[in-house]
Scaffold this motif. Structure first.
Motif, PDB file in Angstrom:
ATOM      1  N   GLU A  66     -15.092   8.267   4.101  1.00 22.73           N
ATOM      2  CA  GLU A  66     -16.269   8.262   3.226  1.00 22.73           C
ATOM      3  C   GLU A  66     -15.864   8.056   1.778  1.00 22.73           C
ATOM      4  N   PHE A  67     -16.681   7.295   1.066  1.00 25.18           N
ATOM      5  CA  PHE A  67     -16.519   7.159  -0.386  1.00 25.18           C
ATOM      6  C   PHE A  67     -17.751   7.741  -1.042  1.00 25.18           C
ATOM      7  N   ALA A  68     -17.593   8.795  -1.768  1.00 23.30           N
ATOM      8  CA  ALA A  68     -18.702   9.362  -2.562  1.00 23.30           C
ATOM      9  C   ALA A  68     -20.010   9.373  -1.773  1.00 23.30           C
ATOM     10  N   GLY A  69     -19.964   9.964  -0.595  1.00 26.76           N
ATOM     11  CA  GLY A  69     -21.189  10.110   0.187  1.00 26.76           C
ATOM     12  C   GLY A  69     -21.548   8.909   1.043  1.00 26.76           C
ATOM     13  N   LYS A  70     -20.847   7.769   0.806  1.00 23.36           N
ATOM     14  CA  LYS A  70     -21.158   6.581   1.599  1.00 23.36           C
ATOM     15  C   LYS A  70     -20.063   6.392   2.647  1.00 23.36           C
ATOM     16  N   THR A  71     -20.474   6.178   3.891  1.00 23.46           N
ATOM     17  CA  THR A  71     -19.484   6.036   4.947  1.00 23.46           C
ATOM     18  C   THR A  71     -19.004   4.592   5.034  1.00 23.46           C
ATOM     19  N   ALA A  72     -17.725   4.380   4.770  1.00 25.63           N
ATOM     20  CA  ALA A  72     -17.171   3.023   4.812  1.00 25.63           C
ATOM     21  C   ALA A  72     -16.673   2.686   6.210  1.00 25.63           C
ATOM     22  N   VAL A  73     -16.125   3.690   6.914  1.00 24.63           N
ATOM     23  CA  VAL A  73     -15.673   3.503   8.294  1.00 24.63           C
ATOM     24  C   VAL A  73     -16.158   4.708   9.086  1.00 24.63           C
ATOM     25  N   PRO A 133     -18.478  -8.924   8.131  1.00 17.42           N
ATOM     26  CA  PRO A 133     -18.975  -9.447   6.845  1.00 17.42           C
ATOM     27  C   PRO A 133     -18.361  -8.707   5.655  1.00 17.42           C
ATOM     28  N   ASN A 134     -18.614  -9.171   4.444  1.00 18.83           N
ATOM     29  CA  ASN A 134     -18.115  -8.506   3.244  1.00 18.83           C
ATOM     30  C   ASN A 134     -18.592  -7.061   3.197  1.00 18.83           C
ATOM     31  N   GLY A 135     -17.683  -6.191   2.856  1.00 22.10           N
ATOM     32  CA  GLY A 135     -18.043  -4.779   2.722  1.00 22.10           C
ATOM     33  C   GLY A 135     -18.177  -4.061   4.052  1.00 22.10           C
ATOM     34  N   ALA A 136     -17.702  -4.672   5.155  1.00 19.69           N
ATOM     35  CA  ALA A 136     -17.859  -4.072   6.475  1.00 19.69           C
ATOM     36  C   ALA A 136     -16.933  -2.878   6.668  1.00 19.69           C
ATOM     37  N   GLY A 137     -15.818  -2.853   5.940  1.00 21.43           N
ATOM     38  CA  GLY A 137     -14.854  -1.768   6.113  1.00 21.43           C
ATOM     39  C   GLY A 137     -13.509  -2.240   6.623  1.00 21.43           C
ATOM     40  N   LYS A 138     -13.270  -3.547   6.609  1.00 22.12           N
ATOM     41  CA  LYS A 138     -11.988  -4.070   7.100  1.00 22.12           C
ATOM     42  C   LYS A 138     -10.829  -3.590   6.225  1.00 22.12           C
ATOM     43  N   SER A 139     -10.938  -3.858   4.918  1.00 21.24           N
ATOM     44  CA  SER A 139      -9.848  -3.466   4.032  1.00 21.24           C
ATOM     45  C   SER A 139      -9.667  -1.958   4.033  1.00 21.24           C
ATOM     46  N   THR A 140     -10.762  -1.241   4.085  1.00 23.30           N
ATOM     47  CA  THR A 140     -10.661   0.217   4.111  1.00 23.30           C
ATOM     48  C   THR A 140      -9.877   0.673   5.337  1.00 23.30           C
TER      49      THR A 140
HETATM   50  N1  LIG Z   1     -12.506   2.682  -3.870  1.00 21.98           N
HETATM   51  C1  LIG Z   1     -13.740   2.628  -3.382  1.00 21.98           C
HETATM   52  N2  LIG Z   1     -14.698   3.446  -3.866  1.00 21.98           N
HETATM   53  C2  LIG Z   1     -15.934   3.428  -3.364  1.00 21.98           C
HETATM   54  N3  LIG Z   1     -16.339   2.635  -2.372  1.00 21.98           N
HETATM   55  C3  LIG Z   1     -15.445   1.799  -1.847  1.00 21.98           C
HETATM   56  C4  LIG Z   1     -14.107   1.742  -2.315  1.00 21.98           C
HETATM   57  N4  LIG Z   1     -13.439   0.806  -1.608  1.00 21.98           N
HETATM   58  C5  LIG Z   1     -14.329   0.304  -0.741  1.00 21.98           C
HETATM   59  N5  LIG Z   1     -15.543   0.880  -0.888  1.00 21.98           N
HETATM   60  C6  LIG Z   1     -16.746   0.593  -0.091  1.00 21.98           C
HETATM   61  O1  LIG Z   1     -16.403   0.636   1.259  1.00 21.98           O
HETATM   62  C7  LIG Z   1     -17.060  -0.399   1.983  1.00 21.98           C
HETATM   63  C8  LIG Z   1     -16.053  -1.209   2.771  1.00 21.98           C
HETATM   64  O2  LIG Z   1     -15.250  -1.958   1.858  1.00 21.98           O
HETATM   65  P1  LIG Z   1     -14.026  -2.847   2.367  1.00 21.98           P
HETATM   66  O3  LIG Z   1     -13.251  -3.226   1.163  1.00 21.98           O
HETATM   67  O4  LIG Z   1     -13.331  -2.137   3.444  1.00 21.98           O
HETATM   68  O5  LIG Z   1     -14.784  -4.132   2.924  1.00 21.98           O
HETATM   69  P2  LIG Z   1     -14.162  -5.426   3.632  1.00 21.98           P
HETATM   70  O6  LIG Z   1     -14.621  -5.414   5.025  1.00 21.98           O
HETATM   71  O7  LIG Z   1     -12.707  -5.516   3.392  1.00 21.98           O
HETATM   72  O8  LIG Z   1     -14.918  -6.551   2.817  1.00 21.98           O
HETATM   73  P3  LIG Z   1     -14.406  -8.001   2.330  1.00 21.98           P
HETATM   74  O9  LIG Z   1     -14.692  -8.941   3.444  1.00 21.98           O
HETATM   75  O10 LIG Z   1     -15.294  -8.301   1.190  1.00 21.98           O
HETATM   76  O11 LIG Z   1     -12.982  -7.890   1.976  1.00 21.98           O
HETATM   77  C9  LIG Z   1     -17.817  -1.204   0.964  1.00 21.98           C
HETATM   78  O12 LIG Z   1     -19.171  -0.834   1.055  1.00 21.98           O
HETATM   79  C10 LIG Z   1     -17.262  -0.793  -0.360  1.00 21.98           C
HETATM   80  O13 LIG Z   1     -18.271  -0.769  -1.320  1.00 21.98           O
END
Ligand SMILES: Nc1ncnc2c1ncn2[C@@H]1O[C@H](COP(=O)(O)OP(=O)(O)OP(=O)(O)O)[C@@H](O)[C@H]1O
Ligand SMILES: [Mg+2]
Lengths: 240, 550
Positions: free
Chosen positions: A10-17, A35-42
């Motif tokens: 979770e990031f600040a109340g938002k669930t990334a994964v 898609p962008n922001g899906a949570g891959k990089s996280t």
């Molecule tokens: N350091 C952070 N602080 C707050 N929220 C974050 C942080 N890093 C990522 N997020 C949020 O977590 C979610 C997932 O982000 P992530 O970078 O994993 O996406 P992604 O799948 O890699 O996207 P992309 O295809 O654009 O690379 C997004 O909604 C993003 O806003």
């Protein structure tokens, strides 16, 4: 082998994964889509120990990244989503630094640096500052650093973005060879053509949740009407 | 106009935003502000007594306006200096302009946006002197309402001319001078230039210190009315016009002088915008980082060598510090500032032979006294080590590399502290040279002093690194942010002063401790204790903070 067990972040109340459960097997090229922001990089950052895991566990070849970080980190090589690292170093200084970190003997280091940078066409730039490199050159420098210490597990966050066709081909060949030797190759991408050519298996993630996991054939079968991967992808990641 | 204001707002917000600052840090600023209130009172009463004395002395001969002239001339020079650094950093070192160029802004709008930050610095600087002095002068001379109105208008427009002059000179220089071809070199050059400037300024003042002569000249000038004013403002017309405007505020000529100032300032603004469009964009867009040379494979293979991880980490840190202009200026040059300054002073005073005797004097003191004095003195000169409290933050977006590479967290952090210690070594070396060559210290005292200073420097390196690890600033876009608008140096100062003060006071007050060697031993033991504690704290911080910094 990478095994992700019920992982949540979770990031600040938002669930990334959200409660992600995924096993990336050996001997296969495994694509990670979404898609962008899906949570891959996280997800990838949790596997590599950059982000602390809120819930669940992750192991790399059996070593838990939180409990035995040193052992796990020695096994994998990671290409970050942004290749802008150590811009004030020269290419060769960066690669030598990586060599010291992984404690590579000098002769192997020299031979591999020579081979890798020549096959990516950045050899002549090695004595320049990374700051003066183009995006693709930086990407190739980082990739050379990862391949330098010959890790079993490759974790690549959008490794092909910004590469020219020749370098892209070289890297894809290297990925195939590595997987064929029974190692793990895990990479994220948006490019569906690459997925179609390269991947043995895929996982699709959307809004932090796993939507699909299987091989290419299963993926197409699940949506029998579609022979177009793009349509399948759009359907799978459609929120409604 | 609306769009220009929007742009200025955005540019300022990116520089001064409080966003991303923790509440603790905001509270810290509040305390700092409260802390300044008593100083403001002291400052104003000091100003008051100066203005009152000068006014009473000058008024009988009708020379009281020389006081205003002096103020405006002094402010002009201060504003020149502030403009120089703030224009350089806003116009040439801040990286944001490239982000704005692709948008449909007129060049003059971008220039106005870039000028906003320097003007804030200018108003803050001139406000500190102008507002109290002009007000006090008005009170002492029983001035009318018009005087205050004029004073306010002059406060607003006065910085325009110094700013324009400096901006045009700089833009011209950066456009045509060769150093501007390389941004990194320009940064270092500008930094060193101001360093040399301050020291040179000091030398000139020292050379000109002949009080008898100055008084005679002043006395002769006061004979004629306005003579002093003419002398003071001779070189700075705007200071003359401003003084006249205030002096004749009740008469028509005052208004005319004010209108003249308004006209000059408007002209300066137009000139700035015009020259800026011609010079600035060509100058800035020509800047590149780095240089290209011919490739030599042997140079590459020579760089490949095997070394322990900690050595590789330290080498990497040092390279980044020495190659990044901002880090180089903040961590290396600034910490050399005090020792170099000291050497300059000593060299100029050495003729008076008071300093060459200092060494022998130190020898005659009781061993305990001289060692403690020297120790405190060297701590004072070394100050807080910027390389230590920027240890983690310097990494910025490279920090994650420490997390995914298989390097033990303690190896990472302690090599950073070691880097800070190594950089401090330069200053200690300079101090040691002063001690041996200038002060002729006795060898025993010298060796103990240097040894203890090295220990103390390890302590400050650890404290700075720990503070930075506790709350690093990793999300910066410009390296300046690592040092600017952070309270960390203040915290480092408080902790280090507290610890060293405590240690020195304890030793000072234990009468049983006598003699050089015993003092040194106890000092070393207490320092070792402080170091041990900071090791424990740092290791705990590594456990709690290392993996939670992002
Ligand atoms: N350091 C952070 N602080 C707050 N929220 C974050 C942080 N890093 C990522 N997020 C949020 O977590 C979610 C997932 O982000 P992530 O970078 O994993 O996406 P992604 O799948 O890699 O996207 P992309 O295809 O654009 O690379 C997004 O909604 C993003 O806003
Ligand atoms: Mg991503």
């Amino acid at each position: 082998m990478i095994s992700i067990n019920h992982v949540t972040k979770e990031f600040a109340g938002k669930t990334a994964v959200k409660n992600l459960d995924l096993v990336i097997p050996d001997g296969k090229i495994f694509g990670f889509l979404g898609p962008n922001g899906a949570g891959k990089s996280t997800t990838i950052k949790m596997i590599t120990g950059i982000l602390p895991i809120d819930n669940g566990t992750i192991t790399v070849n059996g070593f838990d990244i939180t409990r035995e970080p040193m052992k796990a980190k020695k096994i994998f090589g990671y290409v970050p989503d942004s290749p802008d690292v150590f811009l004030r170093l020269k290419g060769i200084e960066y690669l030598n630094f990586i060599g010291d970190v992984y404690d590579l003997p000098r002769d192997i280091r020299e031979e591999k640096i020579d081979y890798l940078t020549k096959s990516f066409g950045i050899y002549e730039a090695l004595d320049d500052y990374i700051q003066t490199y183009s995006h693709g050159m930086r990407q190739k420098t980082v990739i050379s650093g990862v391949l330098l210490h010959d890790p079993d597990v490759w974790i690549l966050d959008e490794p092909l973005s910004g590469l020219d066709p020749k370098s892209s081909y070289t890297l894809k060949e290297m990925m195939r060879e590595h997987a064929a030797k029974g190692n793990t190759v895990f990479f994220s991408t948006h490019v569906l053509e690459v997925v179609e050519q390269l991947c043995d298996e895929v996982a699709i993630i959307n809004s932090g949740q796993l939507q699909f996991r299987g091989n290419m054939k299963e993926m197409k079968e699940q949506f029998e009407a579609d022979e177009n991967l793009e349509r399948v992808f759009l359907e799978l990641t459609n929120n409604e | 106009m609306n769009k220009t204001l929007r742009l200025i707002h955005t540019m300022l917000k990116m520089q001064y935003s409080m966003a991303g600052k923790s509440t603790g840090e905001k509270l810290g600023y509040l305390f700092l502000l409260l802390f300044l209130v008593p100083f403001a009172f002291i400052f104003i009463s000091l100003m008051n007594s100066i203005v009152a004395t000068l006014y009473q002395q000058l008024a009988p001969t009708g020379n009281e306006n020389a006081l205003l002239g002096l103020l405006f001339v002094g402010i002009t020079f201060i504003l020149f200096f502030v403009s120089l650094s703030s224009i350089l950093s806003s116009f040439y070192f801040a990286e944001d302009i490239e982000g704005f160029i692709p948008y449909p802004f007129h060049p003059y709008q971008l220039l106005a946006g870039k000028a906003a930050a320097p003007f804030i610095s200018l108003y803050l600087t001139s406000g500190v002197l102008m507002v109290p002095i002009l007000t006090l002068f008005g009170i002492h001379s029983g001035a009318s309402f018009i005087y205050y109105l004029y004073a306010f208008i002059l406060f607003i427009i006065f910085p325009v001319v110094p700013f324009t002059v400096v901006a045009i000179i700089l833009m011209f220089f950066m456009r045509y001078a060769n150093i501007a071809k390389n941004k990194d070199r320009t940064k270092v050059f500008a930094g060193l230039l101001s360093f040399v400037f301050i020291i040179g300024f000091n030398i000139i003042i020292r050379l000109n210190q002949d009080p008898g002569q100055t008084a005679e000249g002043a006395a002769a000038l006061i004979q004629e009315q306005n003579g002093l004013l003419d002398l003071i403002t001779g070189m700075v017309p705007t200071a003359y016009f401003s003084t006249m405007a205030l002096n004749y505020a009740r008469e028509l000529s005052g208004l005319l002088f004010l209108l003249l100032m308004l006209a000059i300032s408007t002209g300066a603004v137009l000139l700035f915008l015009l020259a800026g469009q011609k010079l600035y964009f060509k100058g800035i867009l020509g800047l590149t980082a780095g240089s290209r040379k011919t490739f030599d494979p042997h140079k590459v293979t020579r760089k490949i060598k095997h070394q322990p991880v900690v050595a590789a980490m330290i080498k990497k840190e040092l390279r980044i510090i020495f190659r990044t202009p901002t880090f180089f200026m903040q961590c290396v040059v600034q910490s050399l500032f005090a020792p170099v300054f000291l050497i300059v002073i000593l060299l100029f005073e050495s003729s008076s032979s008071s300093f060459s005797m200092l060494g022998t004097m130190l020898g005659q003191f009781q061993g305990k006294t001289s060692l403690l004095l020297l120790f405190v003195f060297s701590l004072f000169i070394l100050g807080v080590n910027p390389a230590s409290y920027s240890s983690i933050s310097r990494d910025g977006r490279n920090w994650p590399a420490n997390l995914y590479l298989p390097v033990h967290p303690e190896a990472v952090i302690f090599s950073k502290a070691a880097t800070a210690w190594l950089i401090n070594l330069l200053s200690i070396l300079l101090l040691a040279i002063i001690g041996i060559a200038v002060l002729n210290m006795p060898p025993g005292l010298f060796a103990l002093w240097v040894g203890l200073t090295l220990l103390a420097s390890w302590f400050t390196s650890l404290v700075g690194t720990a503070l930075d690890l506790n709350q690093p600033k990793l999300h910066w876009t410009d390296e300046q942010e690592v040092f600017k608008s952070r309270l960390i140096s203040l915290f480092a100062l408080l902790i280090e002063m507290g610890a060293f003060g405590f240690i020195v006071i304890i030793i000072w007050n234990i009468d049983a401790v006598e003699g050089l060697w015993m003092t040194a031993l106890l000092l070393a033991l207490l320092l070792a204790g402080a170091i041990a504690i900071s090791h424990v704290v740092l290791k705990r911080l590594i456990r709690t903070h290392y993996h939670n910094t992002i």
